[in-house]
Write a protein that holds these residues in place. Structure first.
Motif, PDB file in Angstrom:
ATOM      1  N   GLY A   1      32.566  32.950  53.991  1.00 32.70           N
ATOM      2  CA  GLY A   1      33.568  33.599  53.370  1.00 32.70           C
ATOM      3  C   GLY A   1      33.315  34.682  52.394  1.00 32.70           C
ATOM      4  N   THR A   2      34.207  35.433  51.692  1.00 34.37           N
ATOM      5  CA  THR A   2      33.844  36.058  50.489  1.00 34.37           C
ATOM      6  C   THR A   2      34.877  35.830  49.521  1.00 34.37           C
ATOM      7  OG1 THR A   2      33.212  37.910  51.981  1.00 34.37           O
ATOM      8  CG2 THR A   2      33.899  38.586  49.986  1.00 34.37           C
ATOM      9  N   LEU A   3      34.466  35.453  48.144  1.00 33.27           N
ATOM     10  CA  LEU A   3      35.300  35.346  46.971  1.00 33.27           C
ATOM     11  C   LEU A   3      35.468  36.462  46.384  1.00 33.27           C
ATOM     12  CD1 LEU A   3      33.828  31.876  45.642  1.00 33.27           C
ATOM     13  CD2 LEU A   3      35.911  32.420  47.233  1.00 33.27           C
ATOM     14  N   GLU A   4      36.556  36.801  45.651  1.00 35.15           N
ATOM     15  CA  GLU A   4      36.807  38.031  44.805  1.00 35.15           C
ATOM     16  C   GLU A   4      37.209  37.512  43.351  1.00 35.15           C
ATOM     17  OE1 GLU A   4      38.720  41.387  47.555  1.00 35.15           O
ATOM     18  OE2 GLU A   4      40.139  39.788  46.836  1.00 35.15           O
ATOM     19  N   LEU A   5      36.579  38.479  42.575  1.00 39.62           N
ATOM     20  CA  LEU A   5      36.556  38.196  41.045  1.00 39.62           C
ATOM     21  C   LEU A   5      37.516  39.522  40.660  1.00 39.62           C
ATOM     22  CD1 LEU A   5      36.022  36.248  39.020  1.00 39.62           C
ATOM     23  CD2 LEU A   5      34.007  37.807  38.292  1.00 39.62           C
ATOM     24  N   CYS A   6      38.630  39.069  40.052  1.00 46.16           N
ATOM     25  CA  CYS A   6      39.639  40.463  39.658  1.00 46.16           C
ATOM     26  C   CYS A   6      39.860  39.940  38.231  1.00 46.16           C
ATOM     27  CB  CYS A   6      40.747  40.270  40.345  1.00 46.16           C
ATOM     28  SG  CYS A   6      40.698  40.459  42.279  1.00 46.16           S
ATOM     29  N   ASP A   7      40.292  41.463  37.857  1.00 47.26           N
ATOM     30  CA  ASP A   7      40.948  41.595  36.140  1.00 47.26           C
ATOM     31  C   ASP A   7      42.214  40.539  36.379  1.00 47.26           C
ATOM     32  OD1 ASP A   7      42.483  42.239  33.972  1.00 47.26           O
ATOM     33  OD2 ASP A   7      40.952  43.493  33.697  1.00 47.26           O
ATOM     34  N   LYS A   8      42.425  39.697  35.555  1.00 41.58           N
ATOM     35  CA  LYS A   8      43.543  38.629  35.661  1.00 41.58           C
ATOM     36  C   LYS A   8      44.740  39.478  35.347  1.00 41.58           C
ATOM     37  CE  LYS A   8      45.639  34.830  33.273  1.00 41.58           C
ATOM     38  NZ  LYS A   8      45.438  33.799  32.309  1.00 41.58           N
ATOM     39  N   ASN A   9      44.719  40.561  34.285  1.00 44.17           N
ATOM     40  CA  ASN A   9      45.888  41.436  33.992  1.00 44.17           C
ATOM     41  C   ASN A   9      46.430  42.584  34.808  1.00 44.17           C
ATOM     42  OD1 ASN A   9      46.327  39.652  31.336  1.00 44.17           O
ATOM     43  ND2 ASN A   9      44.286  40.706  30.952  1.00 44.17           N
ATOM     44  N   THR A  10      45.192  43.191  35.560  1.00 45.10           N
ATOM     45  CA  THR A  10      45.596  44.168  36.214  1.00 45.10           C
ATOM     46  C   THR A  10      45.550  43.999  37.783  1.00 45.10           C
ATOM     47  OG1 THR A  10      43.236  45.094  36.255  1.00 45.10           O
ATOM     48  CG2 THR A  10      44.718  45.843  34.303  1.00 45.10           C
ATOM     49  N   TYR A  11      44.976  42.947  37.994  1.00 43.84           N
ATOM     50  CA  TYR A  11      44.491  42.413  39.378  1.00 43.84           C
ATOM     51  C   TYR A  11      43.666  43.252  40.193  1.00 43.84           C
ATOM     52  CZ  TYR A  11      48.678  39.714  38.638  1.00 43.84           C
ATOM     53  OH  TYR A  11      49.806  38.906  38.096  1.00 43.84           O
ATOM     54  N   ASP A  12      42.715  44.204  39.346  1.00 43.81           N
ATOM     55  CA  ASP A  12      41.860  45.139  39.855  1.00 43.81           C
ATOM     56  C   ASP A  12      40.497  44.287  40.289  1.00 43.81           C
ATOM     57  OD1 ASP A  12      43.513  47.386  39.592  1.00 43.81           O
ATOM     58  OD2 ASP A  12      42.705  47.911  37.658  1.00 43.81           O
ATOM     59  N   GLU A  13      40.152  44.489  41.397  1.00 45.38           N
ATOM     60  CA  GLU A  13      38.865  43.702  41.964  1.00 45.38           C
ATOM     61  C   GLU A  13      37.653  44.158  40.903  1.00 45.38           C
ATOM     62  OE1 GLU A  13      35.911  44.250  45.472  1.00 45.38           O
ATOM     63  OE2 GLU A  13      37.877  43.536  46.131  1.00 45.38           O
ATOM     64  N   ILE A  14      36.770  43.416  40.584  1.00 48.00           N
ATOM     65  CA  ILE A  14      35.509  43.549  39.916  1.00 48.00           C
ATOM     66  C   ILE A  14      34.468  43.444  41.014  1.00 48.00           C
ATOM     67  CG2 ILE A  14      34.420  42.730  38.054  1.00 48.00           C
ATOM     68  CD1 ILE A  14      36.987  41.867  36.468  1.00 48.00           C
ATOM     69  N   ARG A  15      34.331  42.150  41.507  1.00 44.66           N
ATOM     70  CA  ARG A  15      33.112  41.712  42.526  1.00 44.66           C
ATOM     71  C   ARG A  15      33.526  41.164  43.679  1.00 44.66           C
ATOM     72  NH1 ARG A  15      28.174  40.484  38.033  1.00 44.66           N
ATOM     73  NH2 ARG A  15      27.943  42.551  37.041  1.00 44.66           N
ATOM     74  N   GLN A  16      32.697  41.217  44.590  1.00 43.66           N
ATOM     75  CA  GLN A  16      32.896  40.229  45.683  1.00 43.66           C
ATOM     76  C   GLN A  16      31.606  39.512  45.865  1.00 43.66           C
ATOM     77  OE1 GLN A  16      33.686  42.380  49.516  1.00 43.66           O
ATOM     78  NE2 GLN A  16      35.826  42.969  48.718  1.00 43.66           N
ATOM     79  N   TYR A  17      31.798  38.339  46.322  1.00 41.79           N
ATOM     80  CA  TYR A  17      30.825  37.247  46.577  1.00 41.79           C
ATOM     81  C   TYR A  17      30.711  36.740  47.812  1.00 41.79           C
ATOM     82  CZ  TYR A  17      30.460  37.417  41.517  1.00 41.79           C
ATOM     83  OH  TYR A  17      30.628  38.002  40.064  1.00 41.79           O
ATOM     84  N   PRO A  18      29.990  36.981  48.923  1.00 40.63           N
ATOM     85  CA  PRO A  18      29.650  36.361  50.073  1.00 40.63           C
ATOM     86  C   PRO A  18      29.315  35.008  49.978  1.00 40.63           C
ATOM     87  CG  PRO A  18      29.052  38.532  50.337  1.00 40.63           C
ATOM     88  CD  PRO A  18      29.020  38.474  48.922  1.00 40.63           C
TER      89      PRO A  18
END
Length: 270
Positions: free
Chosen positions: A249-266
């Motif tokens: 699967g793929t994990l997503e790292l986001c900005d906690k306050n804006t919910y904007d995606e920062i990086r994806q990690y397969p």
């Protein structure tokens, strides 16, 4: 000089007015408080089209996570939910409707067939008379016992780092199956960045042993903090630890306050 007919009209009108006034007074004095006052316990809750069943509520009660409502004769109320109590006010509007105000919000409860129901924002709760209890089970000991049993029987220690970069480190510490039937991985995450982060997953990206399934994961990580959390699957999708193989699967790292995606990690887990 009044005629006999006029006198009769006046008398009749006065009689009707008196009867009407008495009727108004009678309505104003009718007290429907007793229809609603007393203790109520949650019988069902509906949210997003799904309704809890008796087994779900019994499990909550067994672990001390009850939902109850007390309507006092003096117009005060107490709403107890999962160990927290919120106070408010209420008043009977009719024989079948009562208005309840909690923390500035008002909802109308309807009484029918000895059940008290209320709706708000598309969600509904139904109460029946009675006091929510733990059915004689000591919640803390029950929870400890269950947790201990699961820990002994259905937890397999691991030590596998699946993410390690300049922003975050995620290390898998164990496979597990808990008392609810949920199966998954325990992990520790460390925020190494200079911003608040949230770790979640990319929808429709996960599979377990070639079967597409969505996990549950949402971890908050403020600047300079770490968290112990779980990546878990519903028992209907993954029945046991033995079935937890070939996980991709793929994990997503986001900005906690804006919910904007920062990086994806397969990721891939055995």
């Amino acid at each position: 000089m009044k005629t006999m007919k006029t006198t009769r009209i006046i008398a009749l009108t006065a009689t009707l007015l008196l009867a009407f006034c008495l009727a108004l007074v009678g309505c104003a004095q009718t007290d429907y408080t007793k229809n609603f006052s007393g203790d109520w316990k949650l019988a069902s809750v509906t949210s997003d089209g799904e309704t809890t069943n008796e087994d779900d509520l019994a499990m909550l009660e067994a672990f001390g996570m009850t939902v109850g409502l007390t309507l006092n004769d003096d117009g005060t109320l107490k709403f107890t939910m999962l160990g927290e109590t919120i106070e408010g006010t209420w008043k009977a509007k009719s024989a079948t409707e009562a208005e309840m105000t909690i923390e500035g919000g008002t909802v109308v409860a309807k009484l029918a067939d000895e059940k008290l129901s209320m709706e708000a924002d598309g969600e509904a709760m139904v109460f029946v008379r009675g006091t929510a209890s733990t059915s004689g089970v000591d919640a803390s000991s029950a929870a400890t016992s269950s947790a201990s049993s699961i820990s002994d029987d259905t937890e397999e220690p691991m030590n596998e780092t699946i993410i390690d970069d300049d922003l975050i480190t995620v290390n898998i510490t164990a496979k597990f199956q808990d008392w609810t039937g949920a199966v998954g991985y325990k992990f520790t995450a460390v925020n190494k960045s200079d911003q608040d982060l949230s770790l979640t997953y990319l929808t429709d990206s996960f599979s377990v042993n070639s079967k597409m399934v969505d996990p549950y994961l949402f971890t908050s990580l403020n600047v300079g903090t770490s968290a112990d959390d779980r990546l878990e699957f519903d028992e209907d999708d993954v029945a046991s630890i033995d079935e937890l193989v070939n996980v991709k699967g793929t994990l997503e790292l986001c900005d906690k306050n804006t919910y904007d995606e920062i990086r994806q990690y397969p990721i891939t887990l055995s």
